[in-house]
Design a protein around this motif. Structure first.
Motif, PDB file in Angstrom:
ATOM      1  N   HIS A  80      -5.879   9.454  -2.151  1.00  0.00           N
ATOM      2  CA  HIS A  80      -6.663   9.598  -0.923  1.00  0.00           C
ATOM      3  C   HIS A  80      -7.434   8.322  -0.591  1.00  0.00           C
ATOM      4  O   HIS A  80      -7.451   7.868   0.555  1.00  0.00           O
ATOM      5  N   GLN A  81      -8.048   7.699  -1.620  1.00  0.00           N
ATOM      6  CA  GLN A  81      -8.832   6.479  -1.380  1.00  0.00           C
ATOM      7  C   GLN A  81      -7.942   5.322  -0.952  1.00  0.00           C
ATOM      8  O   GLN A  81      -8.337   4.511  -0.111  1.00  0.00           O
ATOM      9  N   THR A  82      -6.736   5.239  -1.540  1.00  0.00           N
ATOM     10  CA  THR A  82      -5.806   4.178  -1.136  1.00  0.00           C
ATOM     11  C   THR A  82      -5.407   4.357   0.323  1.00  0.00           C
ATOM     12  O   THR A  82      -5.326   3.395   1.082  1.00  0.00           O
TER      13      THR A  82
ATOM     14  N   ASP B 157      -8.428  -2.411  -1.279  1.00  0.00           N
ATOM     15  CA  ASP B 157      -9.531  -3.379  -1.383  1.00  0.00           C
ATOM     16  C   ASP B 157      -9.956  -3.531  -2.846  1.00  0.00           C
ATOM     17  O   ASP B 157      -9.406  -2.882  -3.741  1.00  0.00           O
TER      18      ASP B 157
ATOM     19  N   THR C  77      -7.210   5.882   2.633  1.00  0.00           N
ATOM     20  CA  THR C  77      -8.360   5.716   3.518  1.00  0.00           C
ATOM     21  C   THR C  77      -8.836   4.262   3.588  1.00  0.00           C
ATOM     22  O   THR C  77      -9.055   3.724   4.661  1.00  0.00           O
ATOM     23  N   TYR C  78      -9.012   3.631   2.415  1.00  0.00           N
ATOM     24  CA  TYR C  78      -9.630   2.300   2.378  1.00  0.00           C
ATOM     25  C   TYR C  78      -8.627   1.172   2.220  1.00  0.00           C
ATOM     26  O   TYR C  78      -9.003   0.007   2.341  1.00  0.00           O
ATOM     27  N   GLY C  79      -7.378   1.485   1.883  1.00  0.00           N
ATOM     28  CA  GLY C  79      -6.416   0.424   1.606  1.00  0.00           C
ATOM     29  C   GLY C  79      -6.675  -0.158   0.224  1.00  0.00           C
ATOM     30  O   GLY C  79      -7.518   0.335  -0.517  1.00  0.00           O
TER      31      GLY C  79
ATOM     32  N   VAL D 214     -10.950  -0.255  -4.754  1.00  0.00           N
ATOM     33  CA  VAL D 214      -9.802   0.617  -5.032  1.00  0.00           C
ATOM     34  C   VAL D 214      -8.946   0.017  -6.152  1.00  0.00           C
ATOM     35  O   VAL D 214      -8.514   0.715  -7.068  1.00  0.00           O
TER      36      VAL D 214
ATOM     37  N   LYS E 277       0.802  -1.224   0.000  1.00  0.00           N
ATOM     38  CA  LYS E 277       0.000   0.000   0.000  1.00  0.00           C
ATOM     39  C   LYS E 277       0.841   1.284   0.000  1.00  0.00           C
ATOM     40  O   LYS E 277       0.611   2.178  -0.816  1.00  0.00           O
TER      41      LYS E 277
END
Lengths: 205, 124
Positions: free
Chosen positions: A163-165, A171, A167-169, A174, A96
């Motif tokens: 930002h999404q990586t 998954d 926040t959510y990792g 993403v 990540k």
């Protein structure tokens, strides 16, 4: 899912295969969008090709284009293609923080490309060679400007994905979005090959 | 193309690319870009050969980036993507070549400015 069938191996396995296929369909749908985008660019290239000689007594490509500057822009965009590839490799490895790092490097070079293009356009406007000067310049600004707008949109999407990586990792959603953005970003590099060949280098002949 | 890829269409690993494949694509693109700019800036080719050279280098670089960056291939799961691409290229070539051809003909057959309809009719 049809529960009456008995040969479904296990719910979890079935769901996995299902989401995997969904993701694959999304990426293919995005590829079809890119193909339609390709048609937009082909019409703009055809328009430019037809109008390239119509300078209305104004400056032509030889007077306006600085090839060493364009070579710099080309190099920067090519580097972003490579760095995005590195981000995708790290994504498949599940690393990540490295994904975020490579995406950030890509965004930095992408922003540099946009900055160079805005400066180039500003210089042309300053020299009185704006889109209103001749049919050649109208076609030039629309074609190169449309590519620039695409890169700008890609840059905003890239920042969103960083930002999404975070926040959510990494998954499934993403990963799917990054796969689509990867196609979009590489596609813009393909369009740029045509731009530097048929607009800038061809304009010097 | 490895036989493994054909026998195992569900295996996505081969279509993801590796550091090596991205590096090959990047270096090849750099060389081809350098040749394109060099051909014009350094006047390495004659004026007549310049456009054919540019077109060849561009097409080659497009193919290299399609394979090494966009991972286009002939694996079964990629065939529909490839078919969409081939169809798009067909439409694209028709639009671009057709427009250039039609407008070129319109240009050379256009009556020169300053010539009247009657004098144009008198021209052999």
């Amino acid at each position: 899912m049809d529960t009456s069938t008995t040969n479904i191996p296990s719910p979890s396995h079935g769901d996995h295969a299902h989401s995997h296929d969904d993701s694959r369909n999304t990426v293919m749908g995005f590829w079809l969008y890119l193909m339609s985008d390709c048609l937009i660019f082909s019409v703009l290239f055809a328009t430019f090709g037809v109008l390239a000689a119509n300078t209305a007594g104004g400056p032509d490509g030889r007077d306006l284009f600085k090839l060493s500057y364009v070579a710099g822009e080309t190099l920067i965009l090519l580097i972003t293609s490579f760095t995005f590839g590195m981000a995708m490799i790290q994504m498949h490895a599940g690393a990540k923080s490295k994904v975020i790092l490579w995406l950030a490097i890509t965004a930095a070079f992408g922003a540099a490309f946009i900055a160079m293009e805005i400066y180039e356009f500003a210089e042309l406007l300053h020299e009185g060679a704006g889109p209103g000067r001749s049919a050649f310049l109208s076609a030039y600004f629309v074609l190169v400007g449309t590519h620039g707008l695409h890169v700008t949109a890609g840059l905003m999407w890239l920042i969103t994905m960083i930002h999404q990586t975070m926040t959510y990792g990494l998954d499934g959603i993403v990963r799917r979005r990054l796969a689509c953005l990867s196609l979009f970003w590489h596609f813009l590099d393909l369009v740029w090959i045509c731009v530097f060949t048929f607009v800038y280098l061809r304009g010097m002949l | 193309m490895s036989p493994h890829q054909i026998s195992a269409p569900r295996d996505h690993k081969n279509t993801h690319g590796s550091v090596a494949s991205y590096t090959v694509g990047f270096v090849a693109s750099l060389i081809l870009t350098g040749l394109s700019f060099g051909a014009i800036m350094g006047r390495w080719v004659s004026h007549d050969m310049a456009l054919p050279t540019l077109v060849c280098l561009a097409v080659l670089q497009l193919l290299i980036q399609l394979v090494f960056f966009l991972h286009m291939g002939t694996a079964p799961e990629q065939r529909s993507d490839l078919a969409a691409l081939v169809f798009t290229v067909l439409i694209l070539a028709t639009i671009v070549a057709g427009s250039l051809w039609v407008m070129h003909n319109a240009n050379i057959n256009m009556m020169p400015t300053g010539m009247s309809t009657d004098s144009a009719k008198l021209k052999p």
